[in-house]
Every structure is written in C-alpha cells, then in structure tokens.
Design a protein around this motif. Structure first.
Motif, PDB file in Angstrom:
ATOM      1  N   TRP A  90       1.000  -1.317  -0.101  1.00 38.09           N
ATOM      2  CA  TRP A  90       0.086   0.076  -0.047  1.00 38.09           C
ATOM      3  C   TRP A  90       0.821   1.386   0.077  1.00 38.09           C
ATOM      4  N   GLU A 114     -10.530   1.942  -0.952  1.00 40.81           N
ATOM      5  CA  GLU A 114      -9.287   2.463  -0.417  1.00 40.81           C
ATOM      6  C   GLU A 114      -8.114   2.478  -1.634  1.00 40.81           C
ATOM      7  N   GLN A 132     -17.402   1.034   2.548  1.00 43.69           N
ATOM      8  CA  GLN A 132     -16.578   0.677   3.386  1.00 43.69           C
ATOM      9  C   GLN A 132     -17.363  -0.185   4.294  1.00 43.69           C
ATOM     10  N   PRO A 141     -11.902  -0.145   8.406  1.00 40.02           N
ATOM     11  CA  PRO A 141     -10.873   0.041   7.272  1.00 40.02           C
ATOM     12  C   PRO A 141      -9.461   0.149   7.693  1.00 40.02           C
ATOM     13  N   GLY A 145      -8.570   3.863   4.822  1.00 43.09           N
ATOM     14  CA  GLY A 145      -9.900   4.335   4.548  1.00 43.09           C
ATOM     15  C   GLY A 145     -10.485   5.508   5.577  1.00 43.09           C
TER      16      GLY A 145
END
Ligand code: CO8
Length: 260
Positions: A90, A114, A132, A141, A145
């Motif tokens: 990420w 996300e 979400q 999340p 998020g």
C-alpha cells in the motif's frame, strides 16, 4: 510483462500510458497479498521508465475490487496482521510519483474503495458502488480508509460509510468529491485512458511536482503547503520544458516537451 503476473493484466505502454487490470474474477478482484504485490511491483518498475507517463488501474465491467481477500484475512491472527506485507505494498502505491488514474465499474468496496482513494483521479461508470463494509466483519478500514475518506468526503459521509457499511452510488461519490466524473460503464476505461494520455503529453517534471504538492495538502498546514508550492514553482523555472512551454505559447505553436 503480462505472463509474469497471476492476478493482474498489464498492457503494453501506449501513448505514454500503461494499464493495470485487476484480474481475479472468481473472487470479485479481492485484493489478496499476491495481487497487491503485483500492483506494487509494476508501479516500482515503471517509476523509472520514462516511456510511462501515467498509469490507469481498472477492474472488470462488474467489479473494480470487493476489498481485501476475506478468506486470506481469516487466517491471520494479530501477529499476522501486524506483520502483513500488504502494508508495504500500500505504501508503494501511495508513494507512486506519476499520475495514477482509476477507471471504476461495479463494486469498489473496503480495500477496493481504499485503492480508489490511492488514485489521483477517479472516473466511474454509473453502475459503480463505493463503500467501506468492514464494520460488518467486526473490523474497520485498514488501508487508509478512515483517514483519506474523512479528508475527501467530510466527516458526516465518512462516518456514515464506515459506521453503517452502506454503499453509495457513483453519482453520490461524485457529489462528495470521492471521484471526478461519472460516465456509462462502456466508456469508463476509454475516458480514463483518454485523460491519462492527455496528461502523458504534459511536461513530466511539472506533472510530478504538481502531484507531490497537491498530495501534501492532505497532511500539512496551509503555510507549509504554500511554501512547498513556491519551492516547486521556483524549481520548475530551471527546466527546459518550462522554456519550451512559454516559447511555444509566444510562437503560437504546439510545445515539444522532452522531460528535461
Ligand atoms: N474476499 C474474498 N472473496 C470475495 C470477496 C472478498 N472481499 N468479495 C467477494 N468474494 C467472492 C465470494 O466469496 C464469491 O465467491 P464464491 O462464488 O466462491 O462463493 C464471489 O466472490 C462472488 O461474491 P458473491 O456471491 O457474494 O456476489 P454478490 O454479487 O452476491 O455480492 C458483494 C457482491 C456485495 C461484493 C459481496 O461479495 C460482498 O459483500 N463482498 C465482501 C465485501 C467486503 O466486505 N469487503 C471488505 C473486505 S475487508 C477489507 O477490505 C479490509 C481492507 C484492509 C486492508 C489492510 C491491508 C494491510
């Protein structure tokens, strides 16, 4: 590139644009570790490839991504979650310095929503649904998020989405600034690609500086953001592309940007 990947398809570079297609139809493009690592790996590779000026990420006509892979997640205990390699993937996606444009049809839920928020520009089909729903699984999340959603859509809608798990339509997502354009699903990828190609014709150093400075607005004070903008603006005065852009305007011709 294509044959090396299991969970995504990677296009050839065309007019400066590379397209990543999430490709796990059997699991609604759930973002298992393998899939996220493949996205991160492609982005790392193209960061230093001057032929790639922008990247489009898309799913299928029915689903962008239905979130983290719940079956994979079920096997993780606290220590597993703590050491989850996806955190690094990420981060790689968040730090990608070139424009990332999402073309979203169908579900963009949980980690899928996300991923949408990691994109710089989002074009969605009118069949898209954003949400979400982690709360329904007893979690929240986990890939930005809560933070990005609140900064993007404001407190009330962020709370509504995260606490109730309700989905919103593409139209609502646009009204709240989560995405920038809604189109018919058949045109989503075409529109995102056209936009990416247009950006690919712009001077790349200025594009990169613009992205960096814009993203800083998320997490800095106005004063520091303005200082950073001024520094980036000053730095661009030293580029050949700035001279070319101004000269082309004066001479009433098209600029020829070289990335220098
Ligand atoms: N993970 C794994 N498999 C999935 C997922 C998922 N997120 N979503 C769908 N699938 C699978 C289903 O299991 C099903 O497979 P099978 O046919 O083998 O049973 C197939 O995809 C189709 O799904 P449905 O039959 O449920 O299809 P429907 O059209 O009825 O419903 C929905 C579609 C609404 C998308 C529904 O599948 C759904 O609610 N999915 C789960 C959505 C969700 O809860 N997402 C959040 C996941 S948690 C998360 O994203 C946390 C991110 C944290 C990241 C932190 C990283 C460090």
């Amino acid at each position: 590139m294509q044959h090396e990947y299991q969970d995504i398809l990677v296009s050839d570079v065309s007019s400066g644009v590379l397209t990543i297609t999430l490709n796990r139809p059997e699991a609604y493009n759930a973002l298992r570790t393998q899939l996220l690592s493949e996205i991160a790996s492609v982005l790392q590779q193209v960061t230093h490839d001057d032929a790639v000026r922008a990247v489009v990420v898309t799913g299928s006509e029915k689903v962008f991504a239905a979130g983290a892979d719940i079956k994979e997640m079920a096997a993780l205990d606290t220590v597993g979650v703590l050491n989850d390699p996806r955190v690094l993937h990420w981060r790689t996606i968040a730090q990608f310095p070139k424009p990332l444009i999402a073309a979203v049809n169908g579900f963009a839920l949980g980690g899928g929503c996300e991923l949408v928020m990691h994109a710089d520009i989002v074009i969605a089909g009118d069949n898209a649904q954003f949400g979400q729903p982690e709360i329904n699984l007893g979690i929240i999340p986990g890939a930005g998020g809560t933070q990005r959603l609140l900064r993007t859509v404001g407190k009330s809608m962020a709370m509504q989405l995260v606490l109730s798990g309700e989905f919103i339509s593409a139209q609502q997502a646009r009204d709240f600034g989560l995405i920038s354009e809604v189109t018919i699903p058949e045109r989503t990828l075409e529109r995102a690609t056209a936009l990416a190609r247009k950006i690919a014709t712009k001077p790349p150093i200025a594009v990169r500086q613009a992205k960096e400075v814009l993203l800083k607005a998320y997490d800095t004070t106005l004063e520091s953001g303005l200082t950073l903008e001024r520094k980036a603006f000053t730095l661009l005065a030293a580029t050949e592309d700035r001279n070319e852009g101004i000269a082309a305007f004066m001479e009433k011709r098209k600029p020829n940007f070289t990335g220098k």
